[in-house]
Design a protein around this motif. Structure first.
Motif, PDB file in Angstrom:
ATOM      1  N   THR A  18       0.762  -1.227  -0.040  1.00  0.00           N
ATOM      2  CA  THR A  18      -0.035   0.014   0.028  1.00  0.00           C
ATOM      3  C   THR A  18       0.924   1.313  -0.123  1.00  0.00           C
ATOM      4  O   THR A  18       0.614   2.018  -0.811  1.00  0.00           O
ATOM      5  CB  THR A  18      -0.853   0.093   1.236  1.00  0.00           C
ATOM      6  OG1 THR A  18      -1.902  -0.992   0.839  1.00  0.00           O
ATOM      7  CG2 THR A  18      -1.765   1.341   1.407  1.00  0.00           C
ATOM      8  N   GLU A  76       0.859   4.145  -2.938  1.00  0.00           N
ATOM      9  CA  GLU A  76       0.268   5.441  -2.758  1.00  0.00           C
ATOM     10  C   GLU A  76       1.848   6.436  -2.850  1.00  0.00           C
ATOM     11  O   GLU A  76       1.496   7.467  -3.150  1.00  0.00           O
ATOM     12  CB  GLU A  76      -0.145   5.483  -1.449  1.00  0.00           C
ATOM     13  CG  GLU A  76      -1.439   4.535  -1.196  1.00  0.00           C
ATOM     14  CD  GLU A  76      -2.028   4.728  -0.015  1.00  0.00           C
ATOM     15  OE1 GLU A  76      -3.170   4.535   0.289  1.00  0.00           O
ATOM     16  OE2 GLU A  76      -1.298   5.049   1.198  1.00  0.00           O
ATOM     17  N   GLN A  82       2.025   5.162  -7.798  1.00  0.00           N
ATOM     18  CA  GLN A  82       1.218   5.987  -8.426  1.00  0.00           C
ATOM     19  C   GLN A  82       1.860   7.371  -8.699  1.00  0.00           C
ATOM     20  O   GLN A  82       1.840   7.916  -9.866  1.00  0.00           O
ATOM     21  CB  GLN A  82      -0.057   6.095  -7.486  1.00  0.00           C
ATOM     22  CG  GLN A  82      -0.661   4.778  -7.486  1.00  0.00           C
ATOM     23  CD  GLN A  82      -1.762   4.969  -6.303  1.00  0.00           C
ATOM     24  OE1 GLN A  82      -2.851   4.225  -6.490  1.00  0.00           O
ATOM     25  NE2 GLN A  82      -2.012   5.915  -5.449  1.00  0.00           N
ATOM     26  N   ASP A  96      -6.749   6.366  -6.605  1.00  0.00           N
ATOM     27  CA  ASP A  96      -6.145   5.834  -5.449  1.00  0.00           C
ATOM     28  C   ASP A  96      -6.428   4.281  -5.258  1.00  0.00           C
ATOM     29  O   ASP A  96      -7.050   3.818  -4.936  1.00  0.00           O
ATOM     30  CB  ASP A  96      -6.166   6.442  -4.288  1.00  0.00           C
ATOM     31  CG  ASP A  96      -5.214   5.904  -3.005  1.00  0.00           C
ATOM     32  OD1 ASP A  96      -4.111   6.279  -3.132  1.00  0.00           O
ATOM     33  OD2 ASP A  96      -5.608   5.088  -2.401  1.00  0.00           O
TER      34      ASP A  96
END
Length: 302
Positions: A129, A133, A137, A288
């Protein structure tokens, strides 16, 4: 941390695979935290297998809390030794910006060895994760802006796509062998390449989905058949672009009506086209990806 190595004899102990299941941290990362940073000290069986007490598991959860708040893994040990009330430094104190800059430089230089090292290092030290994030990304968004009509952009894009196909594809293969969650079919929309689909597949596998990822989209009229034959519990479409208005406003809602499974959309297209899809039957999950997976899980019956 000597208290970790001297658990009472009657303390319940857990193998690394169970700790990985309980905490969501893969075994490679747990071993890296132990060997490189001394963050945890599990017991060992006579054959050398790691065994973790409940205190170790609680410590892993505290490590995750610091990492998710932007603290570099190299600074976590010092924070763990301080009282519980200590406040984390602001996210800017983390090393994510440096990692992003290094990744972009490696892609632009077509430096595959450096790209490999950065990819492996991030996923060995951090959960999926925060890697998505804070690292991948933002890097993909930045690169897509830089690639607009720039000489060499297509070569950079295709090189990165090929690299991630192999690395994420390998992770999906191993994850699917152990996953017991819903079957998810992930594929890009027609105007886009595979980058956002690959990241979405990585995020989905991290949440326990059994992921079938397609490198390119077949004709939309074939997707109901694909969903049926692949036993998909949901379809996830991705794109980093706005896509054509007719596709978004007419074809996707029609496809959602034809499917027995939820049809979801994520990536920048989901942010750009959210207003066009209200009330359409297409689940718009946002750009997201970890948050999108949380929403997607809630759409699939247990």
């Amino acid at each position: 941390m000597s208290d970790q190595a001297n658990h009472p004899a009657d303390t319940p102990l857990y193998p690394i695979r169970e700790v990985s299941r309980l905490t969501g941290v893969n075994a490679v990362t747990l071993r890296a935290w132990e060997r490189r940073y001394g963050l945890i000290q599990p017991r060992r069986t006579p054959k050398g297998h790691r065994l973790y007490a409940k205190e170790d598991i609680a410590r892993v959860e505290r490590i995750l809390q610091w990492l998710n708040r932007g603290v570099p893994v190299s600074q976590v040990r010092e924070l763990l030794e301080q009282p519980e009330a200590v406040e984390a430094p602001p996210p800017a104190a983390g090393d994510w910006q440096s990692q992003r800059q290094q990744l972009i430089a490696a892609v632009e230089a077509l430096d595959l060895e450096r790209l490999e090292a950065l990819f492996n290092q991030a996923l060995a030290l951090y959960p999926v994760t925060p890697c998505l994030e804070e690292l991948w990304q933002p890097v993909i968004r930045d690169l897509e802006e830089r690639w607009d009509d720039r000489l060499g952009a297509d070569l950079q894009r295709r090189t990165l796509e090929a690299f991630l196909r192999t690395r994420i594809g390998t992770r999906l293969y191993h994850a699917n062998a152990q996953a017991g969650g819903p079957r998810l079919l992930v594929l890009p929309l027609p105007d886009d390449g595979p980058l956002w689909g690959l990241l979405a597949a990585l995020a989905a596998a991290d949440r326990g989905f059994r992921v079938q990822w397609l490198d390119a989209a077949p004709p939309l009229q074939e997707l109901p058949l694909a969903a049926e034959r692949l036993h998909a519990d949901a379809l996830l479409l991705t794109s980093g672009k706005a896509e054509k208005a007719d596709l978004v406003r007419r074809q996707l809602p029609r496809l959602a009506e034809q499917l027995d499974a939820p049809l979801a959309l994520c990536g920048p297209v989901a942010r750009i086209r959210r207003g066009d899809l209200e009330g359409s039957g297409v689940e718009v999950l946002g750009d997201d990806l970890p948050s999108a997976m949380t929403r997607l899980q809630s759409l699939i019956p247990a």
